[in-house]
Design a protein around this motif. Structure first.
Motif, PDB file in Angstrom:
ATOM      1  N   GLY A  34       0.809  -1.221   0.000  1.00 46.13           N
ATOM      2  CA  GLY A  34       0.000   0.000   0.000  1.00 46.13           C
ATOM      3  C   GLY A  34       0.841   1.268   0.000  1.00 46.13           C
ATOM      4  O   GLY A  34       0.467   2.279  -0.604  1.00 46.13           O
ATOM      5  N   ASP A  35       1.982   1.205   0.653  1.00 43.74           N
ATOM      6  CA  ASP A  35       2.843   2.379   0.703  1.00 43.74           C
ATOM      7  C   ASP A  35       3.531   2.610  -0.646  1.00 43.74           C
ATOM      8  O   ASP A  35       3.595   3.738  -1.140  1.00 43.74           O
ATOM      9  CB  ASP A  35       3.887   2.191   1.818  1.00 43.74           C
ATOM     10  CG  ASP A  35       4.671   3.466   2.098  1.00 43.74           C
ATOM     11  OD1 ASP A  35       4.111   4.562   1.899  1.00 43.74           O
ATOM     12  OD2 ASP A  35       5.831   3.362   2.520  1.00 43.74           O
ATOM     13  N   ALA A  36       4.021   1.514  -1.240  1.00 40.23           N
ATOM     14  CA  ALA A  36       4.673   1.625  -2.552  1.00 40.23           C
ATOM     15  C   ALA A  36       3.696   2.214  -3.577  1.00 40.23           C
ATOM     16  O   ALA A  36       4.009   3.185  -4.279  1.00 40.23           O
ATOM     17  CB  ALA A  36       5.157   0.247  -3.008  1.00 40.23           C
ATOM     18  N   ASP A 124      12.663   7.592   0.584  1.00 41.12           N
ATOM     19  CA  ASP A 124      12.443   6.272   1.198  1.00 41.12           C
ATOM     20  C   ASP A 124      12.627   6.319   2.708  1.00 41.12           C
ATOM     21  O   ASP A 124      13.248   7.232   3.243  1.00 41.12           O
ATOM     22  CB  ASP A 124      13.427   5.256   0.597  1.00 41.12           C
ATOM     23  CG  ASP A 124      13.243   3.876   1.187  1.00 41.12           C
ATOM     24  OD1 ASP A 124      12.084   3.451   1.344  1.00 41.12           O
ATOM     25  OD2 ASP A 124      14.247   3.233   1.522  1.00 41.12           O
ATOM     26  N   HIS A 125      12.103   5.302   3.359  1.00 37.64           N
ATOM     27  CA  HIS A 125      12.252   5.216   4.817  1.00 37.64           C
ATOM     28  C   HIS A 125      12.883   3.894   5.279  1.00 37.64           C
ATOM     29  O   HIS A 125      12.736   3.529   6.447  1.00 37.64           O
ATOM     30  CB  HIS A 125      10.906   5.466   5.521  1.00 37.64           C
ATOM     31  CG  HIS A 125       9.896   4.376   5.297  1.00 37.64           C
ATOM     32  ND1 HIS A 125       9.136   3.855   6.318  1.00 37.64           N
ATOM     33  CD2 HIS A 125       9.509   3.728   4.186  1.00 37.64           C
ATOM     34  CE1 HIS A 125       8.325   2.921   5.828  1.00 37.64           C
ATOM     35  NE2 HIS A 125       8.528   2.824   4.541  1.00 37.64           N
ATOM     36  N   HIS A 126      13.532   3.164   4.363  1.00 41.02           N
ATOM     37  CA  HIS A 126      14.284   1.970   4.782  1.00 41.02           C
ATOM     38  C   HIS A 126      15.725   2.391   5.103  1.00 41.02           C
ATOM     39  O   HIS A 126      16.275   3.235   4.413  1.00 41.02           O
ATOM     40  CB  HIS A 126      14.289   0.918   3.675  1.00 41.02           C
ATOM     41  CG  HIS A 126      12.925   0.397   3.351  1.00 41.02           C
ATOM     42  ND1 HIS A 126      12.083   1.049   2.465  1.00 41.02           N
ATOM     43  CD2 HIS A 126      12.244  -0.666   3.821  1.00 41.02           C
ATOM     44  CE1 HIS A 126      10.938   0.373   2.400  1.00 41.02           C
ATOM     45  NE2 HIS A 126      11.003  -0.663   3.218  1.00 41.02           N
ATOM     46  N   PRO A 127      16.316   1.783   6.118  1.00 37.97           N
ATOM     47  CA  PRO A 127      17.688   2.184   6.451  1.00 37.97           C
ATOM     48  C   PRO A 127      18.697   1.752   5.383  1.00 37.97           C
ATOM     49  O   PRO A 127      18.400   0.880   4.564  1.00 37.97           O
ATOM     50  CB  PRO A 127      17.951   1.472   7.782  1.00 37.97           C
ATOM     51  CG  PRO A 127      16.947   0.381   7.879  1.00 37.97           C
ATOM     52  CD  PRO A 127      15.772   0.768   7.050  1.00 37.97           C
ATOM     53  N   SER A 144       6.287   6.047   6.792  1.00 40.74           N
ATOM     54  CA  SER A 144       5.996   5.499   5.472  1.00 40.74           C
ATOM     55  C   SER A 144       6.603   6.412   4.416  1.00 40.74           C
ATOM     56  O   SER A 144       6.876   7.587   4.690  1.00 40.74           O
ATOM     57  CB  SER A 144       4.479   5.445   5.265  1.00 40.74           C
ATOM     58  OG  SER A 144       3.937   6.738   5.532  1.00 40.74           O
ATOM     59  N   THR A 145       6.754   5.877   3.221  1.00 41.32           N
ATOM     60  CA  THR A 145       7.184   6.738   2.122  1.00 41.32           C
ATOM     61  C   THR A 145       6.080   7.734   1.773  1.00 41.32           C
ATOM     62  O   THR A 145       6.355   8.866   1.380  1.00 41.32           O
ATOM     63  CB  THR A 145       7.577   5.878   0.910  1.00 41.32           C
ATOM     64  OG1 THR A 145       8.647   5.020   1.315  1.00 41.32           O
ATOM     65  CG2 THR A 145       8.039   6.722  -0.255  1.00 41.32           C
ATOM     66  N   ALA A 146       4.835   7.323   1.952  1.00 36.66           N
ATOM     67  CA  ALA A 146       3.716   8.236   1.658  1.00 36.66           C
ATOM     68  C   ALA A 146       3.814   9.500   2.519  1.00 36.66           C
ATOM     69  O   ALA A 146       3.577  10.614   2.030  1.00 36.66           O
ATOM     70  CB  ALA A 146       2.382   7.527   1.884  1.00 36.66           C
ATOM     71  N   THR A 176      -1.383   1.645   5.651  1.00 34.77           N
ATOM     72  CA  THR A 176      -0.950   0.255   5.477  1.00 34.77           C
ATOM     73  C   THR A 176       0.443   0.015   6.057  1.00 34.77           C
ATOM     74  O   THR A 176       0.722  -1.075   6.555  1.00 34.77           O
ATOM     75  CB  THR A 176      -0.977  -0.172   3.996  1.00 34.77           C
ATOM     76  OG1 THR A 176      -0.268   0.804   3.222  1.00 34.77           O
ATOM     77  CG2 THR A 176      -2.391  -0.271   3.478  1.00 34.77           C
ATOM     78  N   ASP A 177       1.326   1.005   6.004  1.00 32.72           N
ATOM     79  CA  ASP A 177       2.683   0.790   6.534  1.00 32.72           C
ATOM     80  C   ASP A 177       2.748   0.865   8.058  1.00 32.72           C
ATOM     81  O   ASP A 177       3.797   0.591   8.643  1.00 32.72           O
ATOM     82  CB  ASP A 177       3.669   1.805   5.927  1.00 32.72           C
ATOM     83  CG  ASP A 177       4.622   1.128   4.945  1.00 32.72           C
ATOM     84  OD1 ASP A 177       4.219   0.105   4.352  1.00 32.72           O
ATOM     85  OD2 ASP A 177       5.754   1.616   4.767  1.00 32.72           O
ATOM     86  N   THR A 178       1.662   1.244   8.699  1.00 33.95           N
ATOM     87  CA  THR A 178       1.662   1.312  10.166  1.00 33.95           C
ATOM     88  C   THR A 178       0.630   0.343  10.755  1.00 33.95           C
ATOM     89  O   THR A 178       0.261   0.476  11.923  1.00 33.95           O
ATOM     90  CB  THR A 178       1.303   2.737  10.651  1.00 33.95           C
ATOM     91  OG1 THR A 178       0.013   3.079  10.104  1.00 33.95           O
ATOM     92  CG2 THR A 178       2.329   3.765  10.215  1.00 33.95           C
TER      93      THR A 178
HETATM   94 MN    MN Z   1       7.072   1.698   3.106  1.00 32.84          MN
END
Ligand code: MN
Length: 350
Positions: A34-36, A124-127, A144-146, A176-178
């Protein structure tokens, strides 16, 4: 005004690109969530509101429960038409990379992505973002990226361009990302963003229902089977393990995305801090990891399974048999038992 992740300087280079670039491609990761999808569709809408050509690209199809999102019909799927995707990526002036940190996450789109002459920005929010981008806006602390795309649009001065449909897409990504704001969502800033999105008239309860209350009967029965027969609980290590073979998935007519959320279920058990799901796919195994509190499931994913992700939600792929993957999981747990790290050792009961 709310606090923004991005300063005017962070977006200054992109602002220059906006002056001369016409063709934008927004790429997100395989097995798009959902975030993508939400962040990609929202950014495309914003760019189009500026008179730009913008198309969203994903390696493979979105899950059915997202197929109502506004604008998703215009999304290009590499698996459905590889040549068309390659063409737009090669012809792009700018490629925006959303919700992934390293190129292998875009799977088959990686080849044309690496060769295109387009400028590349990562949001982005991935390390640990990789180095294949001209501009990197990476904020692992974001929900989230959103959420980041909302701030990105605002930093470009585009708050007023966020219309109802854009808000629906952004909200869906954040929700969706939370896990519908049940984890990774304690920042007051996030709720300020939601508040602003609600002002466009979006119906958050309806969005919830359209995303989460969409199971087929067989999906719900598969869930029952998983909980009753497939979930192994190891209270002495505060851990649970679920394995699902291809045969079992076929028995329940499982479709893409049907196992989504299963890995979270064991964390509902009191005292369970770590949950692992191993699922057989076409030509490998897919592992999902979830953890509670400060238990770093991404360390388990990266150090033992060459995967990665967030502290509380990570994934990996595994080439080998189910037995080998399960054995490796137990080996990892055995080594964690004597770990020097307090947050890892808290899994094990004295
Ligand atoms: Mn995400």
């Amino acid at each position: 005004m709310i606090e923004n992740y991005f300063s005017a300087e962070d977006v200054s280079e992109f602002r220059i690109w906006l002056d001369y670039a016409d063709r934008f491609v927004v790429i997100s990761h395989m097995s798009p969530d959902g975030d993508a999808i939400g962040s990609s569709l929202a950014l495309c809408r914003y760019l189009r509101s500026l008179g730009k050509e913008a198309v969203a690209v994903v390696p493979d199809s979105p899950p059915d429960f997202l197929c109502w999102l506004p604008g998703i019909e215009g999304m290009m799927i590499y698996d459905s038409d590889p040549e068309a995707v390659e063409k737009v990526v090669y012809q792009a002036d700018v490629v925006c990379c959303l919700d992934f940190n390293v190129v292998r996450r875009i799977d088959k789109v990686a080849a044309c992505f690496l060769y295109t002459k387009a400028r590349k920005i990562l949001i982005d929010h991935h390390p640990y973002p990789g180095a294949t981008f001209n501009v990197i806006l990476s904020y692992p602390e974001a929900s989230s990226t959103a959420e980041l795309v909302f701030h990105f649009i605002c930093a470009l001065g585009g708050f007023r361009n966020i219309d109802y449909d854009t808000a629906v897409c952004l909200y869906t990504g954040m929700m969706t990302d939370t896990g519908a704001f049940t984890y990774n969502s304690n920042s007051s800033c996030l709720f300020n963003v939601i508040s602003l999105l609600l002002e466009t008239g979006i119906d958050k309860d309806r969005i919830y229902s359209r995303v989460y209350n969409t199971f087929s009967e067989s999906r719900l029965r598969l869930q029952g089977y998983v909980l009753n027969e497939k979930m192994q609980v190891f209270p002495e290590m505060s851990t649970a393990l679920i394995t699902l073979t291809g045969k079992e998935l076929r028995r329940f007519n499982a479709r893409k995305g049907d196992t989504e959320g299963f890995v979270n279920m064991p964390l509902q058990i009191k005292g369970i801090m770590l949950s692992v799901l191993i699922r057989e796919e076409k030509d490998n195994l897919r592992l999902s990891f979830r953890s509670a509190g400060s238990v770093p499931c991404n360390i388990l994913a990266s150090e033992w399974f060459h995967g990665g992700g967030h502290t509380n939600a990570s994934g990996a792929e595994f080439q080998g048999s189910m037995e080998e993957a399960v054995a490796l999981f137990f080996e990892a747990m055995e080594s964690w038992r004597t770990s020097e790290k307090e947050n890892i050792r808290q899994l094990f009961k004295k």
